[in-house]
Design an enzyme around this catalytic site. Structure first.
Site, PDB file in Angstrom:
ATOM      1  N   ARG A 211     -22.782 -36.318 -27.641  1.00  0.00           N
ATOM      2  CA  ARG A 211     -23.445 -35.228 -26.933  1.00  0.00           C
ATOM      3  C   ARG A 211     -23.895 -35.719 -25.564  1.00  0.00           C
ATOM      4  O   ARG A 211     -24.655 -36.679 -25.460  1.00  0.00           O
ATOM      5  CB  ARG A 211     -24.634 -34.707 -27.726  1.00  0.00           C
ATOM      6  N   GLU A 213     -26.058 -34.979 -23.500  1.00  0.00           N
ATOM      7  CA  GLU A 213     -27.389 -34.489 -23.130  1.00  0.00           C
ATOM      8  C   GLU A 213     -28.109 -35.564 -22.326  1.00  0.00           C
ATOM      9  O   GLU A 213     -28.062 -36.739 -22.671  1.00  0.00           O
ATOM     10  CB  GLU A 213     -28.191 -34.149 -24.387  1.00  0.00           C
ATOM     11  N   ARG A 219     -36.076 -40.516 -29.443  1.00  0.00           N
ATOM     12  CA  ARG A 219     -35.450 -39.906 -30.607  1.00  0.00           C
ATOM     13  C   ARG A 219     -34.097 -39.266 -30.314  1.00  0.00           C
ATOM     14  O   ARG A 219     -33.567 -38.550 -31.159  1.00  0.00           O
ATOM     15  CB  ARG A 219     -36.402 -38.879 -31.230  1.00  0.00           C
ATOM     16  N   HIS A 220     -33.537 -39.521 -29.123  1.00  0.00           N
ATOM     17  CA  HIS A 220     -32.238 -38.959 -28.775  1.00  0.00           C
ATOM     18  C   HIS A 220     -31.226 -40.064 -28.461  1.00  0.00           C
ATOM     19  O   HIS A 220     -31.568 -41.092 -27.874  1.00  0.00           O
ATOM     20  CB  HIS A 220     -32.344 -38.039 -27.552  1.00  0.00           C
ATOM     21  N   GLU A 357     -37.141 -33.004 -36.283  1.00  0.00           N
ATOM     22  CA  GLU A 357     -36.052 -32.316 -36.988  1.00  0.00           C
ATOM     23  C   GLU A 357     -35.022 -33.324 -37.475  1.00  0.00           C
ATOM     24  O   GLU A 357     -34.643 -34.235 -36.748  1.00  0.00           O
ATOM     25  CB  GLU A 357     -35.385 -31.310 -36.047  1.00  0.00           C
ATOM     26  N   SER A 360     -29.879 -29.408 -39.333  1.00  0.00           N
ATOM     27  CA  SER A 360     -29.670 -28.017 -38.946  1.00  0.00           C
ATOM     28  C   SER A 360     -28.530 -27.475 -39.789  1.00  0.00           C
ATOM     29  O   SER A 360     -27.511 -28.155 -39.980  1.00  0.00           O
ATOM     30  CB  SER A 360     -29.332 -27.911 -37.457  1.00  0.00           C
ATOM     31  N   ARG A 408     -31.776 -40.605 -37.403  1.00  0.00           N
ATOM     32  CA  ARG A 408     -33.112 -40.004 -37.561  1.00  0.00           C
ATOM     33  C   ARG A 408     -33.613 -40.155 -38.997  1.00  0.00           C
ATOM     34  O   ARG A 408     -34.812 -40.335 -39.222  1.00  0.00           O
ATOM     35  CB  ARG A 408     -33.087 -38.532 -37.149  1.00  0.00           C
TER      36      ARG A 408
END
Length: 434
Positions: A211, A213, A219-220, A357, A360, A408
């Site tokens: 990803r 991002e 946490r990413h 989180e 999902s 995570r």
């Protein structure tokens, strides 16, 4: 070394050859000790200077820390030794000499910052506590694979180089593929859905996702491990049941098989396997409880995504793993099915640890016309996804599933301060090597 003995297996009365790294040397004058470390632990090698060959003593005490050595000698009981036994060496061979200046101290006596540790991962994993994280990670993956098989799910492997992104947008890494534009896949979502329409019906995958991002948070990651599940003839509630089963299985596997590793991390008294059913809050209930905490500057309203500080406030309020269900349709992806009796409400869900989180998921839209309409509503061209949508013309069953962040899961399980601690060689905005 065919005749090598692990340090943990060395017993008094044996003549053994052990091999590993020089952890420490203690010179007390007439007697000295070399502590040798291998993957099973440490053992003391004793040098009585006046009674041993000078060359053997010189070699043993002159070798640099973290050099690889092989020692042959007799194992003797010694209650004062760190492991209750020691070796009196007949020979010591330096297999690979280490530089005297090390970029970090694997003994842990001198701390190193995370960046230095990540730049020198080989040395970093020589520390018991760091090694323990990855041994626990391996057990998590073993346990979830076993639990998936207990659910009669088949493991699959889907492409990581794709022509179109799963959800469109700019969160894609473009690459050149024999003169064509292609992308690193951000999720196996579409492929695993195709498989539930095949003869497999229920599938799982553990693999990398990518990803693009521009996050720079603890946490990413830009490359992560996704634990994915999809099943035909499941609705969203049954998918949540499966999710709960898998997460508990990961904890149970670690509790059963990783006590030494938990002790290395000083977690043996804190580690707990989740018990009971995970609470299931609707999105509406979640924003009401977040607002009631008074932690946010502005009250959340219907349709807002949950900010990080809102997740933290709710997590502290709930105090355990929990689900958030019945999200607004407008903020969930096109492939998530809406409730039959309320098109404004999706069957999407998130599974949360109190701090962030983890999952999902939701029931998927299996009806062709509604699926194509969902693409158009989110500004995506259905023609670019023809390989996916056309299979929904040939009898696609109702299905549901989810994706769980592997790093995570490990991070929250062990209370790590940074997700990069759960990855051998993390990839983020600043880190492309090693």
């Amino acid at each position: 070394m065919d005749d090598r003995t692990y340090t943990a297996d060395a017993e008094p009365g044996q003549t053994v050859t052990v091999a590993g790294w020089v952890h420490e040397i203690r010179d007390l004058g007439g007697i000295a000790f070399l502590i040798l470390r291998d993957t099973t632990g440490k053992i003391q090698v004793k040098f009585e200077k006046d009674e041993m060959d000078d060359d053997l003593v010189e070699t043993g005490l002159g070798v640099h820390r973290e050099s690889v050595v092989a020692v042959t000698g007799d194992v003797e009981e010694e209650p004062r030794a760190p492991t209750g036994v020691e070796i009196t060496p007949d020979s010591l061979d330096v297999v690979a000499e280490a530089d005297p200046e090390l970029p970090l101290d694997p003994s842990g006596k001198v701390d190193a910052d995370l960046s230095t540790r990540l730049d020198n991962r080989t040395l970093d994993l020589r520390k018991d506590e760091t090694k323990a994280i990855f041994e626990i990670r391996a057990e998590v993956l073993r346990s979830v694979r076993e639990a998936f098989r207990d659910l009669d799910a088949t493991e699959i492997n889907t492409p990581k180089i794709v022509a179109t992104g799963t959800e469109g947008g700019t969160e894609l890494f473009p690459i050149t593929y024999f003169g064509q534009e292609a992308f690193m896949n951000q999720s196996p979502q579409l492929f695993k859905q195709l498989m539930v329409g095949s003869g497999l019906e229920r599938v799982f995958e553990i693999g990398p996702i990518f990803r693009a991002e521009e996050h720079n948070t603890p946490r990413h990651l830009n490359e992560a491990t996704s634990i994915d599940f999809e099943s035909a003839f499941y609705d969203h509630t049954e998918a949540m049941d499966a999710c709960e089963t898998i997460v508990k299985a990961a904890y149970e596997g670690v509790a059963e098989n990783c006590q030494d590793q938990l002790e290395a991390l000083d977690l043996q008294d804190e580690f707990e396997v989740p018990e009971g059913d995970f609470p299931r809050l609707t999105y509406e209930e979640a924003i009401e409880r977040i607002n009631a905490t008074g932690e946010l500057d502005e009250q959340l309203v219907w349709g807002d995504d949950l900010p990080t500080e809102g997740e933290h406030a709710l997590g502290q309020d709930v105090g355990e793993h929990y689900f958030i269900t019945d999200w607004p349709s407008e903020i969930k992806p096109f492939y998530i099915k809406d409730h039959d009796d309320d098109e404004q409400l999706s069957t999407g869900f998130d599974m949360m640890h109190p701090t962030m989180e983890l999952v999902s998921g939701g029931q998927r839209e299996h009806r062709y016309d509604e699926l194509v309409e969902g693409f158009e509503q989110q500004g995506l061209d259905p023609k670019q996804f023809d390989y996916y949508t056309k299979m929904f013309k040939y009898g696609m069953p109702p299905h549901a599933g989810w994706g769980l962040g592997g790093e995570r899961l490990v991070m929250t399980m062990l209370g790590l301060g940074n997700i990069r601690e759960a990855v051998l060689f993390p990839r983020d905005r600043q880190r492309l090597s090693p």
